[in-house]
Design an enzyme around this catalytic site. Structure first.
Site, short mmCIF file in Angstrom:
data_model
loop_
_atom_site.label_atom_id
_atom_site.label_comp_id
_atom_site.label_asym_id
_atom_site.label_seq_id
_atom_site.Cartn_x
_atom_site.Cartn_y
_atom_site.Cartn_z
N GLU A 69 18.78 118.17 35.19
CA GLU A 69 18.68 119.47 34.54
C GLU A 69 17.67 120.42 35.18
O GLU A 69 16.92 121.09 34.47
CB GLU A 69 18.34 119.25 33.07
CG GLU A 69 16.94 118.63 32.78
CD GLU A 69 16.89 117.11 32.80
OE1 GLU A 69 17.73 116.48 33.47
OE2 GLU A 69 15.99 116.55 32.16
N HIS B 167 25.78 118.04 28.93
CA HIS B 167 24.51 117.33 28.78
C HIS B 167 23.38 118.11 29.47
O HIS B 167 22.35 118.39 28.85
CB HIS B 167 24.66 115.92 29.38
CG HIS B 167 23.40 115.12 29.33
ND1 HIS B 167 23.13 114.23 28.31
CD2 HIS B 167 22.34 115.08 30.17
CE1 HIS B 167 21.95 113.67 28.53
NE2 HIS B 167 21.44 114.17 29.65
N GLU B 168 23.61 118.46 30.71
CA GLU B 168 22.53 119.15 31.46
C GLU B 168 22.26 120.53 30.87
O GLU B 168 21.11 120.98 30.84
CB GLU B 168 22.86 119.23 32.95
CG GLU B 168 23.18 117.89 33.63
CD GLU B 168 22.21 116.76 33.33
OE1 GLU B 168 21.04 117.05 33.02
OE2 GLU B 168 22.63 115.58 33.39
N HIS C 225 19.89 120.27 27.99
CA HIS C 225 18.48 120.12 28.37
C HIS C 225 17.76 121.47 28.46
O HIS C 225 16.53 121.51 28.45
CB HIS C 225 18.36 119.43 29.73
CG HIS C 225 18.34 117.92 29.66
ND1 HIS C 225 17.44 117.22 28.91
CD2 HIS C 225 19.12 116.99 30.28
CE1 HIS C 225 17.65 115.91 29.07
NE2 HIS C 225 18.68 115.74 29.89
N GLU D 77 15.95 112.89 26.07
CA GLU D 77 17.32 112.42 26.28
C GLU D 77 18.10 112.15 24.99
O GLU D 77 19.29 112.43 24.93
CB GLU D 77 17.33 111.19 27.19
CG GLU D 77 16.78 111.46 28.60
CD GLU D 77 17.58 112.50 29.40
OE1 GLU D 77 18.72 112.84 29.01
OE2 GLU D 77 17.04 112.99 30.41
N ASP E 268 10.50 104.76 36.20
CA ASP E 268 11.83 104.41 36.74
C ASP E 268 12.26 103.01 36.29
O ASP E 268 13.44 102.73 36.13
CB ASP E 268 11.83 104.46 38.27
CG ASP E 268 11.87 105.90 38.80
OD1 ASP E 268 12.28 106.80 38.05
OD2 ASP E 268 11.49 106.10 39.98
N1 BES Z 1 17.26 113.96 33.25
C1 BES Z 1 18.30 113.02 33.43
C2 BES Z 1 18.26 112.31 34.74
C3 BES Z 1 16.98 111.54 35.00
C4 BES Z 1 16.31 110.89 34.00
C5 BES Z 1 16.48 111.49 36.27
C6 BES Z 1 15.13 110.20 34.27
C7 BES Z 1 15.31 110.80 36.54
C8 BES Z 1 14.62 110.15 35.54
C9 BES Z 1 19.68 113.68 33.27
O1 BES Z 1 19.72 114.70 32.33
C10 BES Z 1 20.62 112.65 32.73
O2 BES Z 1 20.39 112.19 31.65
N2 BES Z 1 21.64 112.30 33.47
C11 BES Z 1 22.66 111.39 33.00
C12 BES Z 1 23.81 112.19 32.46
C13 BES Z 1 24.59 111.54 31.37
C14 BES Z 1 23.80 111.00 30.24
C15 BES Z 1 25.61 112.52 30.82
C16 BES Z 1 23.08 110.51 34.15
O3 BES Z 1 22.70 110.79 35.29
O4 BES Z 1 23.76 109.52 33.94
ZN ZN Z 2 19.60 113.93 30.36
#
Ligand code: BES
Ligand code: ZN
Length: 660
Positions: A320, A344-345, A348, A367, A422
């Site tokens: 996002e 989703h994004e 955010h 999240e 992570d």
């Molecule tokens: N912000 C996250 C991605 C993220 C989280 C990157 C933590 C690094 C550390 C993003 O919004 C996300 O949740 N992506 C999901 C999308 C899905 C839930 C629709 C993904 O990548 O799977």
């Molecule tokens: Zn997310």
């Protein structure tokens, strides 16, 4: 112990915001206990000693950066960014004489006071697994009339080719094959490998940037574009500014040979030219989603909402980054069936980017809330049953996540002392968080009561960073006429206990039933009798239902005989699907049945896509299949250099190659 005490303090504090009152409160508090922090840090050398964020050394409670200005050149030959950052900072604590920042793998060249160009002393502390502490001695500057002491500090530096936030791609790793490419991924705590910064989401700064890049390249950032001008050496300078204060993890950059196509009044899609038409088609619903999100959440404050379709190695489905969501090309299913990632994004833009978790122990505030809004958008666009079905699919993902996560990380609020965020990442904060909010919404009278609360929550905490108790306190304040109902919630279990949520809402199962019925038919089919399975079994199922059909079979205790899977291929031809989620579940089902010829396909899939949601489960499944373990490891060794840092690290752990 100390961290626990701090969490309690969070519960006492009105709000975890870096205003003056909070700074004074913090300083008073810290004066008493600061020795404890260093004791603990020395006992546990992995621990970063910030009292409010276990993943950062920085101390915005003492001196807070208010604006970040980046001036960088993109050097594709050396795979580095080089130049300087100017940090505007404000002193919050009179006894402090240094500015503390996070750095990781940066080469620092020079630190100066912008006001008189004088050099400033600095020191870099011991390196722990995710970075080091940079302390800069502050110059003596008189207080200004308003009683504040402000600094302007310039740090000249270079990134390393191994910067964990940056992925440098050779031309052959791009669709065009002609030019190199670089993109960043700062969440959770990788910004410190791109710039020296207070790398905690507890602090927000506005930012601006001037980026020099080769003439052929397009530079994009998570900000508004201020124009581009030609400069010397066949280069160009692209300027940006982000007027809304954002945390460091939302600073983003991408440089490559890119083109764009408009998909809405506030939105363009960016991609390499080979993918632009497909991308514009796939994400044509962006503006409808954005408007639906505004109906739920209130006005969109970021001006522009663009999308950037990245090369396949991008580790996430979407990220996002403000004004410019990054997405994986694996969403290009050809039928818009995976576009909910965009919803989703977009969500955010309120949950996460406006109201931000103050540290990643409270990641569910980002999240879980975002899933909740995402599914509401789904519901408004495609019907309430779709929302309920998405929630049920999410529960399957949650159950799968619980199998591979250590219990600590299956709590809604986690303890990240000495832990890289992570490593704690999973679907738990997403889906347990969503379930909690859905449960509360129902308890408090449904959407007509809860949605106005959400808007009021965004209004109250926008531009701020908060912890769980800030939200909970506000919920009690807002629903002060429903205290009894709120008191009936088992807060401790929801927030602090591992495992599945204490209550599973009664979601509507209409759309799920078609999936479970068909799955049931396959499980109970006696292969010695003639099959009655035909393509039309699934033609009426939506792509999501097809995913869920396979998921139900995957979750089931029965292992389908290979013969049944061969029959399924004959009837439904899952081998030729383009939808990456269907492909994932089809491969996982095959691996569960030990269908050996599918292993090559599985390895091919994980070598081509970088999204961890696909790559990690497949590697884990292959690891669990002893006879295939070595093939998985060999494949990983062969491809790891083309993976993003985070993917390579995580898969290394999944394959137990990290010495544990
Ligand atoms: N912000 C996250 C991605 C993220 C989280 C990157 C933590 C690094 C550390 C993003 O919004 C996300 O949740 N992506 C999901 C999308 C899905 C839930 C629709 C993904 O990548 O799977
Ligand atoms: Zn997310």
């Amino acid at each position: 112990m100390f961290r626990k005490a701090l969490l309690n303090i969070h519960f006492l504090s009105e709000s975890h915001i870096f205003d003056k009152k909070f700074a004074i409160f913090c300083t008073d508090f810290l004066n008493g206990v600061v020795r404890n922090t260093s004791n603990l840090a020395s006992k546990n050398p992995k621990m970063a000693p910030s009292p409010s964020d276990p993943s950062s050394f920085s101390r915005p409670d003492l001196v807070a950066v208010t604006h970040t200005h980046l001036q960088l050149s993109v050097n594709f030959e050396k795979k580095i960014l080089e130049g300087h950052v100017i940090l505007d900072a404000e002193r919050k604590d009179e006894t402090t004489d240094s500015l503390i920042l996070d750095v990781r793998n940066l080469t620092l060249i020079n630190v100066t006071n912008c006001q008189d160009d004088s050099k400033l002393e600095y020191s870099v502390g011991e390196t722990i697994s995710y970075g080091s502490k940079l302390s800069i001695k502050l110059p003596n500057i008189p207080e200004s009339k308003d009683g504040n002491t402000r600094y302007k500090i310039k740090i000249q530096y270079q990134t390393s080719p191994k910067a964990t936030a940056l992925q440098w791609l050779d031309p052959k790793q791009t669709s065009g094959g002609k030019h190199p490419y670089v993109f960043s991924q700062c969440q959770a705590i990788h910004a410190r490998s791109m710039l020296p910064c207070q790398d905690t989401p507890g602090l927000k700064t506005t930012y601006s940037a001037e980026i020099k890049a080769p003439m052929w390249a397009t530079v994009l950032m998570s900000a508004l574009h201020n124009g581009t001008e030609d400069v010397e050496n066949f280069s160009k300078l692209s300027k940006f500014h982000q007027p809304v204060p954002t945390p460091s993890y939302l600073i983003a950059i991408a440089v490559g040979s890119l083109v764009s196509k408009r998909v809405g009044p506030r939105s363009s899609v960016w991609a390499e030219k080979e993918l632009i038409e497909q991308s514009a088609y796939e994400f044509a619903e962006t503006d409808t989603m954005l408007r639906t999100a505004e109906e739920i959440c209130g006005p969109y404050v970021w001006g522009v909402y663009d999308l950037l379709v990245l090369p396949p190695s991008f580790a996430y489905g979407g990220m996002e980054n403000p004004c410019l969501t990054f997405v994986t090309p694996a969403l290009l299913a050809g039928d818009r069936s995976l576009a909910s990632v965009i919803a989703h994004e977009i969500s955010h833009s309120w949950t996460g980017n406006l109201v931000t978790n103050a540290n990643f122990e409270h990641f569910w505030l980002n999240e879980g809330f975002t899933m909740f809004i995402e599914f509401k958008i789904d519901g408004r666009m495609f019907g309430e049953k779709v929302r309920q079905f998405s929630a049920l699919m999410g529960l399957s993902e949650l159950k799968d996540a619980l199998k591979s996560m250590s219990p600590e990380f299956t709590k809604l609020v986690v303890n990240l002392d000495g832990v890289d965020p992570d490593d704690a990442f999973s679907r738990v904060p997403y889906m347990k968080g969503h379930t909690f909010l859905y449960y509360l919404e129902e308890l408090l009278g449904g959407p007509k009561e809860f949605e106005p609360f959400l808007r009021s929550y965004f209004e109250t905490f926008k531009y701020k960073s908060i912890v769980t108790s800030d939200w909970k306190d506000y919920l009690y304040k807002y629903f002060s006429n429903k205290t009894q109902l709120l008191d009936s919630v088992d807060w401790d279990t929801w927030l602090n206990k591992p495992g599945m949520p204490p209550v599973i809402p009664n979601y509507n199962t209409d759309l799920l039933n078609a999936c479970t019925n068909l799955a049931e038919k396959w499980v109970s089919w006696d292969e010695n009798t003639a099959s009655t399975f035909v393509k039309s079994d699934i033609t009426d199922l939506t792509p999501s239902q097809r995913i869920q059909f396979l998921t139900v079979l995957f979750e089931d205790d029965t292992v389908l005989p290979i013969k049944k899977l061969q029959k399924m291929q004959e009837a439904y031809d899952f081998d030729s699907v383009q939808n990456a989620e269907i492909k994932l579940m089809w491969i996982r089902l095959a691996l569960k049945s030990r269908w050996e010829p599918k292993v090559a396909e599985a390895l091919d899939f994980v070598s081509k896509v970088g999204r961890m949601k696909y790559v990690r489960p497949i590697y884990r499944d292959l690891y669990a299949w002893k006879e295939m373990r070595q093939r998985a490891i060999d494949n990983y060794m062969k491809t790891k250099d083309e993976m993003m840092f985070v993917t390579a690290e995580m898969v290394k752990k999944d394959l137990h190659l990290d010495g544990n």
